[in-house]
Scaffold this active site. Structure first.
Site, PDB file in Angstrom:
ATOM      1  N   GLU A   1       7.658 -15.220 -10.336  1.00  0.00           N
ATOM      2  CA  GLU A   1       7.079 -13.917 -10.012  1.00  0.00           C
ATOM      3  C   GLU A   1       6.494 -13.209 -11.212  1.00  0.00           C
ATOM      4  O   GLU A   1       5.414 -12.653 -11.139  1.00  0.00           O
ATOM      5  CB  GLU A   1       8.174 -12.984  -9.486  1.00  0.00           C
ATOM      6  CG  GLU A   1       8.555 -13.165  -8.082  1.00  0.00           C
ATOM      7  CD  GLU A   1       9.600 -12.141  -7.715  1.00  0.00           C
ATOM      8  OE1 GLU A   1       9.309 -11.294  -6.888  1.00  0.00           O
ATOM      9  OE2 GLU A   1      10.727 -12.187  -8.264  1.00  0.00           O
TER      10      GLU A   1
ATOM     11  N   ARG B   1       4.000  -0.678  -4.732  1.00  0.00           N
ATOM     12  CA  ARG B   1       3.659  -1.140  -3.386  1.00  0.00           C
ATOM     13  C   ARG B   1       2.297  -1.836  -3.341  1.00  0.00           C
ATOM     14  O   ARG B   1       1.880  -2.337  -2.291  1.00  0.00           O
ATOM     15  CB  ARG B   1       3.636   0.039  -2.415  1.00  0.00           C
ATOM     16  CG  ARG B   1       4.938   0.772  -2.323  1.00  0.00           C
ATOM     17  CD  ARG B   1       4.818   1.963  -1.417  1.00  0.00           C
ATOM     18  NE  ARG B   1       4.646   1.566  -0.044  1.00  0.00           N
ATOM     19  CZ  ARG B   1       5.644   1.360   0.807  1.00  0.00           C
ATOM     20  NH1 ARG B   1       6.880   1.529   0.414  1.00  0.00           N
ATOM     21  NH2 ARG B   1       5.416   0.995   2.048  1.00  0.00           N
TER      22      ARG B   1
ATOM     23  N   TRP C   1      -2.684  -2.719  -1.673  1.00  0.00           N
ATOM     24  CA  TRP C   1      -2.389  -4.150  -1.787  1.00  0.00           C
ATOM     25  C   TRP C   1      -3.280  -4.808  -0.757  1.00  0.00           C
ATOM     26  O   TRP C   1      -3.097  -4.628   0.449  1.00  0.00           O
ATOM     27  CB  TRP C   1      -0.916  -4.419  -1.499  1.00  0.00           C
ATOM     28  CG  TRP C   1      -0.527  -5.842  -1.734  1.00  0.00           C
ATOM     29  CD1 TRP C   1      -0.190  -6.415  -2.922  1.00  0.00           C
ATOM     30  CD2 TRP C   1      -0.418  -6.879  -0.746  1.00  0.00           C
ATOM     31  NE1 TRP C   1       0.112  -7.748  -2.739  1.00  0.00           N
ATOM     32  CE2 TRP C   1      -0.019  -8.054  -1.415  1.00  0.00           C
ATOM     33  CE3 TRP C   1      -0.622  -6.935   0.624  1.00  0.00           C
ATOM     34  CZ2 TRP C   1       0.179  -9.272  -0.764  1.00  0.00           C
ATOM     35  CZ3 TRP C   1      -0.434  -8.137   1.285  1.00  0.00           C
ATOM     36  CH2 TRP C   1      -0.032  -9.288   0.596  1.00  0.00           C
TER      37      TRP C   1
ATOM     38  N   GLU D   1      17.128 -18.190  -6.981  1.00  0.00           N
ATOM     39  CA  GLU D   1      16.786 -16.835  -7.410  1.00  0.00           C
ATOM     40  C   GLU D   1      16.236 -16.841  -8.845  1.00  0.00           C
ATOM     41  O   GLU D   1      15.264 -16.159  -9.153  1.00  0.00           O
ATOM     42  CB  GLU D   1      18.019 -15.925  -7.274  1.00  0.00           C
ATOM     43  CG  GLU D   1      17.858 -14.500  -7.752  1.00  0.00           C
ATOM     44  CD  GLU D   1      16.754 -13.709  -7.067  1.00  0.00           C
ATOM     45  OE1 GLU D   1      16.168 -14.183  -6.098  1.00  0.00           O
ATOM     46  OE2 GLU D   1      16.455 -12.602  -7.548  1.00  0.00           O
TER      47      GLU D   1
ATOM     48  N   LYS E   1      12.504 -15.536  -9.879  1.00  0.00           N
ATOM     49  CA  LYS E   1      12.262 -14.484 -10.883  1.00  0.00           C
ATOM     50  C   LYS E   1      11.226 -14.957 -11.896  1.00  0.00           C
ATOM     51  O   LYS E   1      10.321 -14.228 -12.267  1.00  0.00           O
ATOM     52  CB  LYS E   1      13.550 -14.103 -11.631  1.00  0.00           C
ATOM     53  CG  LYS E   1      14.588 -13.340 -10.872  1.00  0.00           C
ATOM     54  CD  LYS E   1      14.237 -11.887 -10.601  1.00  0.00           C
ATOM     55  CE  LYS E   1      13.488 -11.695  -9.336  1.00  0.00           C
ATOM     56  NZ  LYS E   1      14.176 -11.616  -8.089  1.00  0.00           N
TER      57      LYS E   1
ATOM     58  N   LYS F   1       6.010  -4.573  -3.831  1.00  0.00           N
ATOM     59  CA  LYS F   1       7.464  -4.551  -3.665  1.00  0.00           C
ATOM     60  C   LYS F   1       7.897  -4.552  -2.206  1.00  0.00           C
ATOM     61  O   LYS F   1       8.835  -5.225  -1.835  1.00  0.00           O
ATOM     62  CB  LYS F   1       8.033  -3.321  -4.378  1.00  0.00           C
ATOM     63  CG  LYS F   1       9.536  -3.282  -4.276  1.00  0.00           C
ATOM     64  CD  LYS F   1      10.172  -3.029  -5.596  1.00  0.00           C
ATOM     65  CE  LYS F   1      11.655  -3.227  -5.566  1.00  0.00           C
ATOM     66  NZ  LYS F   1      12.076  -4.572  -5.932  1.00  0.00           N
TER      67      LYS F   1
ATOM     68  N   HIS G   1      17.182 -37.054  -5.617  1.00  0.00           N
ATOM     69  CA  HIS G   1      16.422 -37.463  -4.433  1.00  0.00           C
ATOM     70  C   HIS G   1      14.938 -37.128  -4.585  1.00  0.00           C
ATOM     71  O   HIS G   1      14.225 -37.054  -3.582  1.00  0.00           O
ATOM     72  CB  HIS G   1      17.001 -36.802  -3.186  1.00  0.00           C
ATOM     73  CG  HIS G   1      18.427 -37.179  -2.937  1.00  0.00           C
ATOM     74  ND1 HIS G   1      18.795 -38.425  -2.497  1.00  0.00           N
ATOM     75  CD2 HIS G   1      19.585 -36.501  -3.130  1.00  0.00           C
ATOM     76  CE1 HIS G   1      20.115 -38.490  -2.393  1.00  0.00           C
ATOM     77  NE2 HIS G   1      20.619 -37.334  -2.788  1.00  0.00           N
TER      78      HIS G   1
ATOM     79  N   ASN H   1      -2.003   2.129   5.586  1.00  0.00           N
ATOM     80  CA  ASN H   1      -1.099   1.071   5.130  1.00  0.00           C
ATOM     81  C   ASN H   1      -0.742   0.270   6.364  1.00  0.00           C
ATOM     82  O   ASN H   1      -0.259   0.827   7.344  1.00  0.00           O
ATOM     83  CB  ASN H   1       0.143   1.740   4.509  1.00  0.00           C
ATOM     84  CG  ASN H   1       1.284   0.777   4.278  1.00  0.00           C
ATOM     85  OD1 ASN H   1       1.081  -0.425   4.175  1.00  0.00           O
ATOM     86  ND2 ASN H   1       2.484   1.318   4.188  1.00  0.00           N
ATOM     87  N   GLY H   2      -1.019  -1.033   6.342  1.00  0.00           N
ATOM     88  CA  GLY H   2      -0.715  -1.868   7.511  1.00  0.00           C
ATOM     89  C   GLY H   2      -1.895  -2.762   7.822  1.00  0.00           C
ATOM     90  O   GLY H   2      -2.797  -2.937   6.995  1.00  0.00           O
TER      91      GLY H   2
ATOM     92  N   CYS I   1       0.846  -1.180   0.000  1.00  0.00           N
ATOM     93  CA  CYS I   1       0.000   0.000   0.000  1.00  0.00           C
ATOM     94  C   CYS I   1       0.886   1.236   0.000  1.00  0.00           C
ATOM     95  O   CYS I   1       1.914   1.273   0.664  1.00  0.00           O
ATOM     96  CB  CYS I   1      -0.938   0.101   1.192  1.00  0.00           C
ATOM     97  SG  CYS I   1      -2.130  -1.221   1.303  1.00  0.00           S
TER      98      CYS I   1
END
Ligand code: F6R
Length: 611
Positions: free
Chosen positions: A491, A27, A73, A484, A488, A606, A507, A99-100, A2
């Protein structure tokens, strides 16, 4: 998560706010809304991106010099028009953005409902608005006091901004756990979740700390605690430039940020890596260097991509500095009664410096007496301010939601720290240190060379853009790079991808391999080379499609792989700084082929400021 923007001054507030919200869209982008104070409080809001809100405003023609805005968000309540911020109190006297998360919102909502409050939507924020209203009404207190009293009753986190039609020319903001800063101009004040919306107007900022609020008017601002104790806050000068937060001709921020890496890695090393003197100087941790040098172990805590950088750090510190390391998911750390005390050092890594889980880990570690050192990108962020000492990555603003240049800058800092500690702990010979420092110094040029392989990588991307699954394999330093690379891809292209240490494949995951499975293998010429060649053979035997990231002279791997992306040679310990680049480009290009929203992938934000 947010984003909040507010403005009070002489400009058109909706203009400033819309522009600012667009900068904060990374955000969250589930919905957007605005409240303008001009005699009355006018609210416009709706599902979707800021552009929808902008169109709504053009139609409505609302004008005013005071206002607040929000890009959401979603946490509580689905992302629809009703749950979009700002939220009203019951009488539509004031509007609030948040925001929160208000964790006790359910209990508060039940109590308020009993008292006759009717709620339009499902958000925790609306409950806070009604709580303020109730306190003001019943307690017969002024509005500011009502806000303070309400904030004392809520559990959880908030960054809030409020405009009230009875409080002309005033915005009230408060913060606990969610970032908020004030931009101080001449006869104008800006409010924002980070500095990007305000940098074109002023470089003077005041960071609010937890449990603080500010009463903002055209003439200035007054900061106090929510217990009403007045404070004098330091005014900081930002060094960010407007160019840094614009796309600069690239179609996406992510691509711009991938390209920037040869420069950002160099920036990160500037004044710190001194090849002529075979020396590394890290001013930000100078004060705590003795304690760090003598530490018995290092606990690294981070989330997501920063956690992957932490894993690379584990290999670096153990190999180069002979310092035992544990790498923790910050989100798990504080919930398992961690064994950490005054003799321990924690190293936290965060691009945004606002990640709630990482912040919670810091607080837990400090409570138990540990020294906490931060590696942060955003200057003045909460994590940067709450750690005992730290090193900035100097990668510049990272706006694409998928982290790229922050990762390489974090690994650069970790490499410098590991070499410095190796020297100070007298476990790294001067010759080995010199070889590593020289190699590090050459990394930016080698990153630039890899960027020239974009066309080659593009062809591979096109071939595999519609594969439903990907496997990423790496060993040693490059196992975290495999994780990583997979992250990527997941996402931004929504392709299921998994990263594994190459030898773990047998395995379990080997069962997934058939002629449709692209397997990205990071196979540089290091001490694991022979073993990883065997792993490649195992994939080939099952008809997996091998895409190898390898070094130019690694002929064995080049002969075995169906597709190859070559990188220049470097010191073994520094290979993650190079191997990750083709993986970033690969995921970017696949996402573009799949017509995904690269900079704003679905469901993500983000800065993850909720736990
Ligand atoms: C992935 C990504 C996230 C972040 C994570 C931690 O591309 O960006 O996984 O790495 O949310 O964020 P910071 O580093 O800001 O603490």
């Amino acid at each position: 998560m947010c984003g909040i923007v507010g403005y009070i001054g002489f400009r058109d507030a909706s203009d400033v706010i819309i522009k600012g919200l667009k900068r904060l869209e990374y955000r969250g982008y589930d919905s957007a809304g605005i409240a303008i104070l001009n005699g009355d409080v006018k609210v416009r809001k709706g599902k979707g991106k800021v552009i929808n809100l902008e169109n709504m405003l053009i139609e409505s023609g609302i004008k005013g010099n005071v206002g607040i805005g929000h890009t959401r968000w979603a946490t509580h309540g689905e992302p629809n028009d009703v749950n979009a911020h700002p939220h009203w109190d019951g009488k539509h006297n004031f509007a609030l953005v948040h925001n929160g998360i208000i964790e006790n919102y359910d209990a508060l909502k039940k109590e308020l409902t009993k008292k006759g409050h009717i709620f339009d939507g499902e958000t925790d924020t609306e409950v806070l608005a009604h709580l303020i209203e109730e306190i003001e009404l019943v307690g017969k207190v002024d509005f500011e006091t009502a806000v303070q009293m309400a904030l004392k009753q809520v559990d959880g986190t908030y960054g809030i901004a409020i405009v009230n039609k009875h409080e002309k020319d005033k915005i009230i903001v408060a913060r606990k756990g969610s970032p908020l800063l004030l931009g101080i101009g001449e006869d104008e004040v800006f409010i924002a979740s980070d500095a990007s919306p305000i940098i074109e107007y002023t470089n003077k900022v005041v960071y609010l700390d937890d449990d603080e609020m500010a009463i903002i008017s055209r003439d200035g601002y007054q900061v106090k605690t929510i217990s009403n104790i007045e404070l004098t806050k330091e005014v900081h000068e930002l060094e960010m430039s407007i160019e840094q937060i614009e796309k600069g001709g690239y179609p996406h921020f992510m691509l711009k940020e991938i390209h920037e890496q040869s420069v950002t890695i160099a920036d990160c090393m500037r004044g710190r890596l001194l090849p002529d003197q075979n020396k590394i100087v890290l001013g930000g941790i100078e004060r705590v260097l003795d304690r760090l040098t003598n530490a018995k172990r290092l606990i690294i805590a981070a989330c997501g991509t920063s956690w992957h950088a932490g894993l690379v750090g584990e290999y670096l510190f153990e190999y180069i500095s002979k310092l035992p390391v544990e790498v923790e998911y910050a989100s798990e750390f504080r919930y398992r009664d961690p064994l950490i005390g005054p003799e321990d050092v924690m190293l936290v890594i965060s691009q945004s410096g606002e990640t709630a889980d990482t912040l919670a880990a810091i607080r837990e570690a400090r409570k138990r007496g540990a020294l906490v050192i931060g590696i942060c990108n955003v200057v003045g962020s909460t994590i940067a301010r709450e750690t005992d000492a730290g090193i900035y990555t100097h990668a510049g603003p990272e706006i694409g939601v998928a982290s790229t240049k922050a990762f390489t800058a974090q690994v650069t800092v970790l490499s410098m720290m590991a070499i410095l500690l190796g020297q100070r702990r007298k476990v790294l010979s001067e010759t080995d240190a010199a070889a590593m420092i020289k190699a590090l110094h050459e990394i930016p040029g080698k990153v630039a060379e890899i960027m020239e392989k974009k066309e080659e990588i593009d062809q591979i991307s096109r071939l595999f853009a519609y594969a439903p699954n990907f496997l990423y394999l790496g060993r040693s330093y490059n196992f975290p790079v495999a994780l990583e690379g997979a992250l990527k891809l997941k996402e931004i292209s929504y392709i299921h991808a998994e990263g594994y240490p190459a030898a773990e494949m047998k395995h379990g995951p080997i069962a997934l391999i058939d002629e449709y499975m692209p397997v990205v293998v990071i196979a540089v010429t290091d001490h694991t080379n022979e073993k990883i060649i065997s792993n490649i053979e195992e994939v080939r035997a099952r008809k997996g499609r091998i895409i190898a990231i390898t070094t130019e002279n690694n002929h064995d791997v080049r002969n075995l792989a169906e597709y190859c992306i070559t990188i220049p040679e470097t010191h073994d310990v520094l290979t993650p700084l190079l191997t990750v680049i083709p993986l970033q480009i690969l995921s970017y290009q696949i996402a573009v082929y799949r017509k995904c929203n690269v900079d704003q992938p679905r469901n993500l934000a983000k800065s993850v400021t909720v736990e």
